[in-house]
Scaffold this motif. Structure first.
Motif, PDB file in Angstrom:
ATOM      1  N   ARG A 196     -23.164  -3.896 -37.181  1.00 25.96           N
ATOM      2  CA  ARG A 196     -24.421  -3.384 -36.637  1.00 25.96           C
ATOM      3  C   ARG A 196     -24.387  -1.864 -36.563  1.00 25.96           C
ATOM      4  O   ARG A 196     -25.371  -1.176 -36.863  1.00 25.96           O
ATOM      5  CB  ARG A 196     -24.684  -3.993 -35.255  1.00 25.96           C
ATOM      6  N   SER A 197     -23.242  -1.339 -36.160  1.00 27.74           N
ATOM      7  CA  SER A 197     -23.063   0.108 -36.064  1.00 27.74           C
ATOM      8  C   SER A 197     -23.240   0.777 -37.427  1.00 27.74           C
ATOM      9  O   SER A 197     -23.920   1.800 -37.559  1.00 27.74           O
ATOM     10  CB  SER A 197     -21.682   0.430 -35.496  1.00 27.74           C
ATOM     11  N   ASP A 198     -22.639   0.193 -38.455  1.00 33.32           N
ATOM     12  CA  ASP A 198     -22.748   0.776 -39.799  1.00 33.32           C
ATOM     13  C   ASP A 198     -24.196   0.798 -40.283  1.00 33.32           C
ATOM     14  O   ASP A 198     -24.651   1.775 -40.895  1.00 33.32           O
ATOM     15  CB  ASP A 198     -21.879  -0.006 -40.783  1.00 33.32           C
ATOM     16  N   LEU A 199     -24.937  -0.275 -40.019  1.00 31.08           N
ATOM     17  CA  LEU A 199     -26.336  -0.318 -40.434  1.00 31.08           C
ATOM     18  C   LEU A 199     -27.163   0.746 -39.722  1.00 31.08           C
ATOM     19  O   LEU A 199     -28.013   1.408 -40.331  1.00 31.08           O
ATOM     20  CB  LEU A 199     -26.919  -1.703 -40.172  1.00 31.08           C
ATOM     21  N   LEU A 200     -26.926   0.932 -38.426  1.00 31.99           N
ATOM     22  CA  LEU A 200     -27.657   1.960 -37.690  1.00 31.99           C
ATOM     23  C   LEU A 200     -27.329   3.346 -38.221  1.00 31.99           C
ATOM     24  O   LEU A 200     -28.207   4.228 -38.279  1.00 31.99           O
ATOM     25  CB  LEU A 200     -27.335   1.871 -36.205  1.00 31.99           C
ATOM     26  N   ARG A 201     -26.089   3.560 -38.622  1.00 32.10           N
ATOM     27  CA  ARG A 201     -25.731   4.855 -39.193  1.00 32.10           C
ATOM     28  C   ARG A 201     -26.434   5.081 -40.539  1.00 32.10           C
ATOM     29  O   ARG A 201     -26.812   6.215 -40.862  1.00 32.10           O
ATOM     30  CB  ARG A 201     -24.212   4.959 -39.365  1.00 32.10           C
ATOM     31  N   LEU A 245     -30.005   7.114 -32.924  1.00 31.42           N
ATOM     32  CA  LEU A 245     -29.476   6.001 -33.707  1.00 31.42           C
ATOM     33  C   LEU A 245     -27.948   6.032 -33.733  1.00 31.42           C
ATOM     34  O   LEU A 245     -27.285   4.996 -33.576  1.00 31.42           O
ATOM     35  CB  LEU A 245     -30.039   6.053 -35.120  1.00 31.42           C
ATOM     36  N   GLU A 246     -27.388   7.216 -33.911  1.00 29.88           N
ATOM     37  CA  GLU A 246     -25.924   7.327 -33.949  1.00 29.88           C
ATOM     38  C   GLU A 246     -25.304   7.042 -32.578  1.00 29.88           C
ATOM     39  O   GLU A 246     -24.230   6.440 -32.495  1.00 29.88           O
ATOM     40  CB  GLU A 246     -25.541   8.723 -34.440  1.00 29.88           C
ATOM     41  N   TRP A 247     -25.973   7.460 -31.511  1.00 25.49           N
ATOM     42  CA  TRP A 247     -25.482   7.153 -30.166  1.00 25.49           C
ATOM     43  C   TRP A 247     -25.401   5.646 -29.956  1.00 25.49           C
ATOM     44  O   TRP A 247     -24.393   5.117 -29.496  1.00 25.49           O
ATOM     45  CB  TRP A 247     -26.391   7.801 -29.133  1.00 25.49           C
ATOM     46  N   HIS A 248     -26.477   4.939 -30.310  1.00 23.98           N
ATOM     47  CA  HIS A 248     -26.478   3.485 -30.145  1.00 23.98           C
ATOM     48  C   HIS A 248     -25.474   2.818 -31.097  1.00 23.98           C
ATOM     49  O   HIS A 248     -24.885   1.788 -30.752  1.00 23.98           O
ATOM     50  CB  HIS A 248     -27.883   2.936 -30.359  1.00 23.98           C
ATOM     51  N   ALA A 249     -25.290   3.407 -32.276  1.00 20.37           N
ATOM     52  CA  ALA A 249     -24.296   2.869 -33.206  1.00 20.37           C
ATOM     53  C   ALA A 249     -22.896   2.944 -32.607  1.00 20.37           C
ATOM     54  O   ALA A 249     -22.070   2.030 -32.802  1.00 20.37           O
ATOM     55  CB  ALA A 249     -24.343   3.649 -34.522  1.00 20.37           C
ATOM     56  N   GLU A 250     -22.615   4.022 -31.873  1.00 19.75           N
ATOM     57  CA  GLU A 250     -21.309   4.152 -31.240  1.00 19.75           C
ATOM     58  C   GLU A 250     -21.197   3.272 -30.000  1.00 19.75           C
ATOM     59  O   GLU A 250     -20.192   2.581 -29.789  1.00 19.75           O
ATOM     60  CB  GLU A 250     -21.054   5.614 -30.868  1.00 19.75           C
ATOM     61  N   VAL A 289     -36.108   0.188 -30.527  1.00 16.92           N
ATOM     62  CA  VAL A 289     -35.537  -0.533 -31.663  1.00 16.92           C
ATOM     63  C   VAL A 289     -34.022  -0.400 -31.684  1.00 16.92           C
ATOM     64  O   VAL A 289     -33.290  -1.389 -31.849  1.00 16.92           O
ATOM     65  CB  VAL A 289     -36.151  -0.015 -32.982  1.00 16.92           C
ATOM     66  N   ALA A 290     -33.527   0.820 -31.506  1.00 14.12           N
ATOM     67  CA  ALA A 290     -32.080   1.040 -31.577  1.00 14.12           C
ATOM     68  C   ALA A 290     -31.350   0.278 -30.481  1.00 14.12           C
ATOM     69  O   ALA A 290     -30.306  -0.343 -30.730  1.00 14.12           O
ATOM     70  CB  ALA A 290     -31.781   2.534 -31.477  1.00 14.12           C
ATOM     71  N   PRO A 298     -31.636  14.426 -24.735  1.00 13.92           N
ATOM     72  CA  PRO A 298     -30.506  13.912 -25.519  1.00 13.92           C
ATOM     73  C   PRO A 298     -30.299  12.407 -25.380  1.00 13.92           C
ATOM     74  O   PRO A 298     -30.652  11.803 -24.366  1.00 13.92           O
ATOM     75  CB  PRO A 298     -29.312  14.693 -24.953  1.00 13.92           C
ATOM     76  N   ALA A 299     -29.685  11.828 -26.394  1.00 14.24           N
ATOM     77  CA  ALA A 299     -29.477  10.375 -26.421  1.00 14.24           C
ATOM     78  C   ALA A 299     -28.561   9.899 -25.306  1.00 14.24           C
ATOM     79  O   ALA A 299     -28.676   8.756 -24.859  1.00 14.24           O
ATOM     80  CB  ALA A 299     -28.895   9.973 -27.778  1.00 14.24           C
ATOM     81  N   GLU A 300     -27.663  10.763 -24.842  1.00 15.41           N
ATOM     82  CA  GLU A 300     -26.696  10.339 -23.829  1.00 15.41           C
ATOM     83  C   GLU A 300     -27.269  10.375 -22.416  1.00 15.41           C
ATOM     84  O   GLU A 300     -26.575  10.046 -21.447  1.00 15.41           O
ATOM     85  CB  GLU A 300     -25.444  11.221 -23.900  1.00 15.41           C
ATOM     86  N   ILE A 301     -28.538  10.745 -22.285  1.00 17.39           N
ATOM     87  CA  ILE A 301     -29.180  10.875 -20.972  1.00 17.39           C
ATOM     88  C   ILE A 301     -29.953   9.597 -20.641  1.00 17.39           C
ATOM     89  O   ILE A 301     -30.756   9.124 -21.461  1.00 17.39           O
ATOM     90  CB  ILE A 301     -30.156  12.069 -20.974  1.00 17.39           C
ATOM     91  N   PRO A 302     -29.773   9.028 -19.439  1.00 18.90           N
ATOM     92  CA  PRO A 302     -30.619   7.896 -19.033  1.00 18.90           C
ATOM     93  C   PRO A 302     -32.026   8.392 -18.698  1.00 18.90           C
ATOM     94  O   PRO A 302     -32.194   9.265 -17.843  1.00 18.90           O
ATOM     95  CB  PRO A 302     -29.899   7.342 -17.795  1.00 18.90           C
ATOM     96  N   PHE A 303     -33.022   7.849 -19.354  1.00 15.91           N
ATOM     97  CA  PHE A 303     -34.402   8.317 -19.241  1.00 15.91           C
ATOM     98  C   PHE A 303     -35.222   7.230 -18.551  1.00 15.91           C
ATOM     99  O   PHE A 303     -35.359   6.118 -19.061  1.00 15.91           O
ATOM    100  CB  PHE A 303     -34.965   8.596 -20.640  1.00 15.91           C
TER     101      PHE A 303
END
Length: 475
Positions: A66-71, A110-115, A161-162, A441-446
């Motif tokens: 799943r991670s590879d596809l998101l990347r 997308l990369e954040w969720h992939a990780e 989606v991510a 940023p992706a690492e922030i809870p929104f």
């Protein structure tokens, strides 16, 4: 050429003839640029069946896969960003530079969720007696339905989606009918990256009919919605009646607290730019400006000047700093708020009306001399109108800032660490920004509190709404 529009079900792009669809309008010109096909009950049932059929295989797919596809999707986003951004400017109206930032930033999401999806861990609980094994595992909840808004059509959809797909869920997404190109582009990106059919499905049409059909469907187990408070409450009531988990990112009315010891000129310039991002059509836009009385005249002059000097125009024009509002309804809403303010004794410092000519433009507007019961102080404007009023004490401004039922974003400008700490602790909001804007940023809870919603998107909490906790005990 504007993007060809379609809905996307079970790995197929459908409805290209747009026989039962609606018009898509360029808000800078008022001209029709496309037609969007709408789905009916049969297509919704097909989307639900496709997502339900795809779920068992997708949940068993390795997190690494799943991670590879998101990347792969992230790489395609960077490659296709200029075209996607141009279409967003055409149907949503924001300046091209803003649209490009919106799209390119989503590659990081997308990369954040992939990780993060590689690290969805459970735990072992030590047993009370020997020979017992106790495990806690986290599993994808199942088929999800998401509803994304028109103001950030790419970014808001990508967040949903991510998170859903990275968690191992399958998804049916209803995008915004007014600015659909970005969500069609998302379907193309995930399709071209190789996601299995049925994992992601895109539908369009009558919002009320689609939301009721999806939320009441037994196969759908989780709802994610970004939009207005009234609509969010309706969907939450429907979801609650069917015991569906939900994430709600709703509206706000973000207070700005400018203390006399702040860098006033810097604060005024920053806030004017941030206020007019996407013509003020941002759920976390600063919308209630409280300025300590000693700094009030200086701030008002600098802020009004920065607002007045903003260049309006078609988002595709190079020098445009603020584009049109998304539709004529937003123009009428701004005019009504200004009329109410003036009728209650408020004063227009700059702006105050729509721009002559084609398109849905409203001048950047600053209002003052307002009582707290003016509509603009009570209702989220969602446009380029900013009320600026004075305050005297910290306790007073906290009381006024917290008086409304909203609790999404808030802003504080001060050079005092003590003031910043006390006010950050005292503000009733899901996000507090001190001397800058740092919520993207992706690492922030929104997310927000009170009427501004429940749950968060992004950050370490990003999968919480898409996973269920299972306890396993074995002898």
């Amino acid at each position: 050429m504007y993007r060809k529009l379609a809905f996307y079900i079970d790995g197929e792009f459908l409805g290209g003839d747009a026989g039962s669809g609606g018009e898509v309008v360029n808000p800078a010109t008022g001209q029709v640029i496309g037609r969007l096909p709408h789905v009916g009950a049969a297509e919704l049932d097909r989307a639900i069946a496709a997502a339900e059929r795809a779920f068992p295989g997708w949940r068993r797919t390795s997190p690494l896969a799943r991670s590879d596809l998101l990347r792969r999707v992230a790489a395609l986003v960077r490659e296709r960003a200029p075209r996607v951004a141009r279409d967003i400017t055409l149907d949503e109206g924001k300046p091209l530079a803003e649209a490009l930032v919106e799209v390119e930033s989503c590659a990081e999401h997308l990369e954040w969720h992939a990780e993060e999806c590689r690290r969805i861990y459970g735990r072992v609980i030590p047993p009370r007696q020997s020979g017992v094994r106790q495990l806690v595992v986290r599993e994808p909840i199942g088929v999800c339905a998401a509803f994304s808004p028109w103001n950030f059509p790419f970014a808001q959809a990508i967040r949903k989606v991510a998170a859903a797909l990275a968690a191992g869920c399958t998804l049916i997404l209803k995008g915004p009918e007014e600015s659909p190109s970005a969500v069609v582009a998302i379907a193309e990106l995930f399709h071209d990256a190789g996601f299995p059919p049925g994992v992601l499905n895109i539908v369009w049409g009558d919002p009320a009919a689609i939301s009721r059909h999806l939320i009441t469907a037994p196969a759908v187990r989780k709802i994610s919605f970004t939009g207005s408070v009234p609509v969010g409450k309706q969907l939450a009531a429907l979801a609650g009646a069917h015991m569906k988990r939900m994430t709600m990112e709703l509206g706000g009315h973000s207070p700005v607290l400018v203390f006399a010891d702040a860098d006033i000129d810097r604060a005024a310039a920053m806030l004017a730019r941030f206020k007019l991002r996407n013509a003020g059509q941002v759920c976390v836009s600063p919308t209630r400006f409280y300025v300590q009385r000693a700094a009030y005249p200086r701030f008002l002059d600098a802020f009004a000047q920065a607002m007045a000097e903003t260049r309006l125009g078609d988002g595709l024009e190079e020098n445009t700093q603020m584009g049109p509002l998304a539709n004529p309804r937003r123009v009428a809403a701004m005019a009504a708020l200004v009329e109410d303010a003036v009728g209650r004794g408020g004063r227009i410092v700059t702006g105050g009306g729509r721009r002559d000519g084609q398109g849905f433009f409203f001048a950047p507007t600053v209002l003052t001399d307002l009582a707290d019961d003016a509509r603009i102080m009570q209702e989220e404007p969602f446009g380029p109108v900013a009320p600026v009023v004075p305050f005297d004490t910290e306790d007073e401004v906290l009381r006024r800032a917290n008086a409304l039922p909203f609790g999404l974003a808030s802003y504080v400008f001060t050079e005092s660490l003590k003031t910043a700490t006390r006010v950050a602790d005292g503000l009733e909001a899901g996000m507090v920004n001190i001397n800058h804007f740092g919520m993207g940023p992706a690492e922030i809870p929104f997310g927000g509190i009170k009427d501004s919603g429940m749950g968060t998107e992004g950050g370490a909490e990003t999968f919480d709404g898409y996973l269920v906790t299972k306890f396993i005990t074995q002898v």
